[in-house]
Design a protein around this motif. Sequence first.
Motif, short mmCIF file in Angstrom:
data_model
loop_
_atom_site.label_atom_id
_atom_site.label_comp_id
_atom_site.label_asym_id
_atom_site.label_seq_id
_atom_site.Cartn_x
_atom_site.Cartn_y
_atom_site.Cartn_z
N PRO A 86 -23.58 -12.44 50.36
CA PRO A 86 -25.23 -12.13 50.56
C PRO A 86 -25.49 -10.71 50.09
N VAL A 87 -26.62 -10.68 49.72
CA VAL A 87 -27.15 -9.30 49.15
C VAL A 87 -27.99 -8.62 50.46
N THR A 88 -27.73 -7.55 50.80
CA THR A 88 -28.50 -6.63 51.72
C THR A 88 -30.14 -6.28 51.12
N MET A 89 -30.69 -6.57 52.07
CA MET A 89 -32.14 -5.99 51.63
C MET A 89 -33.00 -5.22 52.96
N TRP A 90 -33.75 -4.20 52.19
CA TRP A 90 -34.10 -3.08 53.33
C TRP A 90 -35.97 -3.08 52.93
N ARG A 91 -36.31 -3.31 53.82
CA ARG A 91 -37.95 -2.98 53.95
C ARG A 91 -38.37 -1.54 54.65
N PRO A 92 -38.72 -0.68 53.82
CA PRO A 92 -39.05 0.65 54.41
C PRO A 92 -40.05 0.59 55.39
N ALA A 132 -39.36 6.80 51.13
CA ALA A 132 -38.23 6.63 50.44
C ALA A 132 -37.89 5.24 50.27
N PRO A 133 -37.42 5.12 48.97
CA PRO A 133 -37.01 3.54 48.34
C PRO A 133 -35.92 3.04 49.25
N ARG A 134 -35.05 3.65 49.93
CA ARG A 134 -33.96 3.02 50.57
C ARG A 134 -33.37 3.63 51.95
N PRO A 135 -32.65 3.11 52.50
CA PRO A 135 -32.27 3.78 53.95
C PRO A 135 -31.06 4.36 53.63
N ALA A 136 -30.48 5.17 54.72
CA ALA A 136 -29.32 6.13 54.35
C ALA A 136 -28.07 5.54 53.98
N ALA A 137 -28.15 4.01 54.38
CA ALA A 137 -26.86 3.09 54.14
C ALA A 137 -27.13 2.02 53.60
N THR A 138 -26.87 1.80 52.44
CA THR A 138 -27.09 0.27 51.70
C THR A 138 -25.51 -0.07 51.45
N THR A 139 -24.66 0.75 51.57
CA THR A 139 -23.13 0.46 51.20
C THR A 139 -22.31 0.75 52.63
N PRO A 140 -21.22 0.30 52.78
CA PRO A 140 -20.41 0.12 54.00
C PRO A 140 -20.42 1.67 54.57
N HIS A 141 -20.52 1.91 55.96
CA HIS A 141 -20.38 3.14 56.47
C HIS A 141 -19.05 3.75 56.18
N LEU A 153 -38.42 -14.36 47.58
CA LEU A 153 -39.85 -14.26 48.69
C LEU A 153 -39.78 -12.95 49.42
N TYR A 154 -38.48 -12.67 49.77
CA TYR A 154 -38.49 -11.34 50.43
C TYR A 154 -39.14 -10.14 49.73
N ARG A 155 -38.69 -10.19 48.36
CA ARG A 155 -39.20 -8.89 47.72
C ARG A 155 -40.70 -9.03 47.48
N ARG A 156 -41.47 -9.93 47.69
CA ARG A 156 -42.83 -10.08 47.83
C ARG A 156 -43.48 -9.32 48.93
N TYR A 157 -42.54 -9.39 50.14
CA TYR A 157 -43.07 -9.01 51.28
C TYR A 157 -42.33 -7.39 51.48
N GLY A 158 -41.95 -6.67 50.51
CA GLY A 158 -41.57 -5.35 50.35
C GLY A 158 -40.16 -4.85 50.47
N PHE A 159 -39.34 -6.16 50.62
CA PHE A 159 -37.82 -5.82 50.77
C PHE A 159 -37.16 -5.52 49.51
N LEU A 160 -36.19 -4.64 49.47
CA LEU A 160 -35.63 -4.13 48.36
C LEU A 160 -34.27 -4.37 48.30
N ASP A 161 -33.65 -4.91 47.25
CA ASP A 161 -32.36 -5.18 47.06
C ASP A 161 -31.26 -4.02 47.48
N GLY A 162 -29.92 -4.23 48.21
CA GLY A 162 -29.22 -3.25 48.42
C GLY A 162 -27.87 -3.77 47.68
N ALA A 163 -26.78 -3.73 48.55
CA ALA A 163 -25.51 -3.93 48.07
C ALA A 163 -25.16 -5.38 48.55
N PRO A 164 -24.25 -6.01 47.86
CA PRO A 164 -23.72 -7.35 48.10
C PRO A 164 -22.55 -6.99 49.40
#
Length: 216
Positions: free
Chosen positions: A192-198, A204-213, A173-184
């Motif tokens: 749970p998997v992180t999801m980012w909507r630019p 840019a397809p992803r934010p600066a941090a999709t893995t732990p800082h 569902l979230y992908r249909r709204y433009g969210f992109l899969d990130g890191a578990p």
Amino acid sequence: MITVSPARPGDLTAAAEVLAEAFVDDPVTGAVLRRTGADRLRCAQHLFVALLRPAIADGTVDLARRADDSQVLGVAIWEAPGAVTTVARLAAQLPSFWRACGATGLVRALATKRAVERYRPRQPHWYLQEIGVAADARGQGIGGALLDARLADVDRQGAGAYLESSTERNRRLYRRYGFLDGAPVRRVPASPVTMWRPPSSDQAPRPAATTPHPSA
């Protein structure tokens, strides 16, 4: 017709009941609750009262209803860009958190919160903290209506949006709204998997941090 509007203080109990029903068997929520069986649902209601009360005051809780009915069918809790949860604000909700989690559950809840926070993007964003639909209203587009309403504002602001999702069904569902899969999210039940909507203007397809800082 489904309408979406901001929650008011008088909606607190009904909204908490919807989210408690939706999340009582969720592995992340269940890991912090203090009871099982029927008591587990009551504890989940206390948990969501604690989460909802300050968010309603901020105007960042959306409710879905049918146009001709006052029954709450769906609830979404959002956190605005730059929002800060102070110690005093958390302390004000401590009685509800205690009834929901007890001492052991509170320790687990804090550990879960720390683990999740490590994966949050650095850039300003709207954060979908929780979204849930009443059992008898599922499959009727309630979740989509809630997403449409808030994401329209997010796009007008040129902001990004972020969430975590524990199930592949929800991620579709979230992908249909433009969210992109990130890191578990590690060290959290069900990872749970992180999801980012630019932002709508961001190529840019992803934010600066999709893995732990690294500094976390």
